[in-house]
Design an enzyme around this catalytic site. Structure first.
Site, PDB file in Angstrom:
ATOM      1  N   SER A  41       0.807  -1.224   0.000  1.00 46.64           N
ATOM      2  CA  SER A  41       0.000   0.000   0.000  1.00 46.64           C
ATOM      3  C   SER A  41       0.837   1.270   0.000  1.00 46.64           C
ATOM      4  CB  SER A  41      -0.937   0.003   1.211  1.00 46.64           C
ATOM      5  OG  SER A  41      -0.202  -0.120   2.417  1.00 46.64           O
ATOM      6  N   GLY A  78      -1.875  -4.325   0.930  1.00 49.09           N
ATOM      7  CA  GLY A  78      -1.975  -5.557   1.704  1.00 49.09           C
ATOM      8  C   GLY A  78      -1.016  -6.650   1.281  1.00 49.09           C
TER       9      GLY A  78
END
Length: 216
Positions: A41, A78
C-alpha cells in the site's frame, strides 16, 4: 546503389568509424529501461488521490530530467512477501524490466509472520530478478517498537543483510523523515499522507538514479 558505394568508399575511414561509434553510443545509452515496482500500500497510493504517490512523483521526476524509463507499478495494498514472490515471475516475463524495486515486508511484520520466511521470500525475489539480469533496489522498512524489541530489531536488520548478501542496492529506511512525524500520516496512523510522498521519493531517488543512468 553504385553511386552510394562509391560515396562510402571515398569517405575517409576515420569518419566512417566515428559515425559508427556515435551510433553505437546512442543505442547503448539511450535505450529505455523499464522499472518494475513491486510493493504494498505504501507504493499503491492507498488513501491518496491518483498521482500523489511516490511512484507517480518518480515518473514526473524522470520526465523532468529527460530520462526515458517507463514505470510499471505492480504494487497491491496488503501485499506480503509471499504474495510478491508468487506474482513476480509473470511480471518479469511480461515486462522484462531492467530494474526491480522491491518494497515489501511491512505487512509480514504487522501480521507477526516468520522473519525467516520474510527473508527467504525477499531473497527469492531478488534472485529471480537477477536471473534476468535486472538490477535490484531493496527498500528497507522498520516497524514500531510495540511489536517487541527483538522482533523489531531483527526485522529492520533483514534488509541491509540481504542487500549485502545479494549485492543489491538498498534504501535504508523508506520512511526516514516521515515515521517520526504524526502529521504526515493519514487518519489510520499507518499510511503516509500525500504530503509525505515527496520525502519518500527523496529517500529512494539517490539509490535508484545510479541504477537508471548507468550504462550497464
Amino acid at each position: 546503389m553504385g553511386n552510394r558505394v562509391k560515396t562510402i568508399l571515398k569517405t575517409p575511414l576515420r569518419a566512417v568509424m566515428l559515425v559508427a561509434l556515435m551510433s553505437f553510443g546512442t543505442s547503448a545509452y539511450s535505450a529505455s529501461k523499464t522499472i518494475l515496482v513491486l510493493g504494498d500500500s505504501l507504493s499503491a497510493e492507498y488513501g491518496l488521490v491518483r498521482g500523489e504517490g511516490w511512484v507517480n512523483l518518480l515518473q514526473k521526476k524522470l520526465e523532468a530530467e529527460k530520462i526515458t524509463a517507463p514505470i510499471v507499478n505492480a504494487s497491491i495494498s496488503g501485499e506480503t512477501t509471499s504474495g510478491g514472490k508468487g506474482r513476480l515471475p509473470a511480471l518479469l516475463a511480461k515486462h522484462q524490466p531492467a530494474i526491480v524495486v522491491i518494497e515489501l515486508g511491512a505487512n509480514d511484520a504487522l501480521r507477526g509472520l516468520s522473519l525467516s520466511a520474510t527473508q527467504d521470500n525477499l531473497r527469492s525475489m531478488i534472485n529471480s530478478a537477477k536471473e534476468i539480469k535486472a538490477k535490484v533496489l531493496l527498500v528497507g522498512m522498520q516497524i514500531p517498537p510495540n511489536y517487541g524489541g527483538d522482533y523489531t530489531k531483527q526485522f529492520a536488520a533483514l534488509f541491509p543483510k540481504l542487500a549485502k548478501e545479494t549485492k543489491s542496492s538498498l534504501v535504508p529506511f523508506m520512511l526516514q523523515g516521515v515515521a517520526e512525524k504524526p502529521e504526515l500520516f493519514q487518519a489510520d496512523r499507518i499510511h503516509p499522507s500525500a504530503e509525505a510522498h515527496p520525502t519518500i521519493l527523496n529517500n529512494i531517488w539517490p539509490q535508484l538514479k545510479p541504477l537508471i543512468t548507468s550504462s550497464k
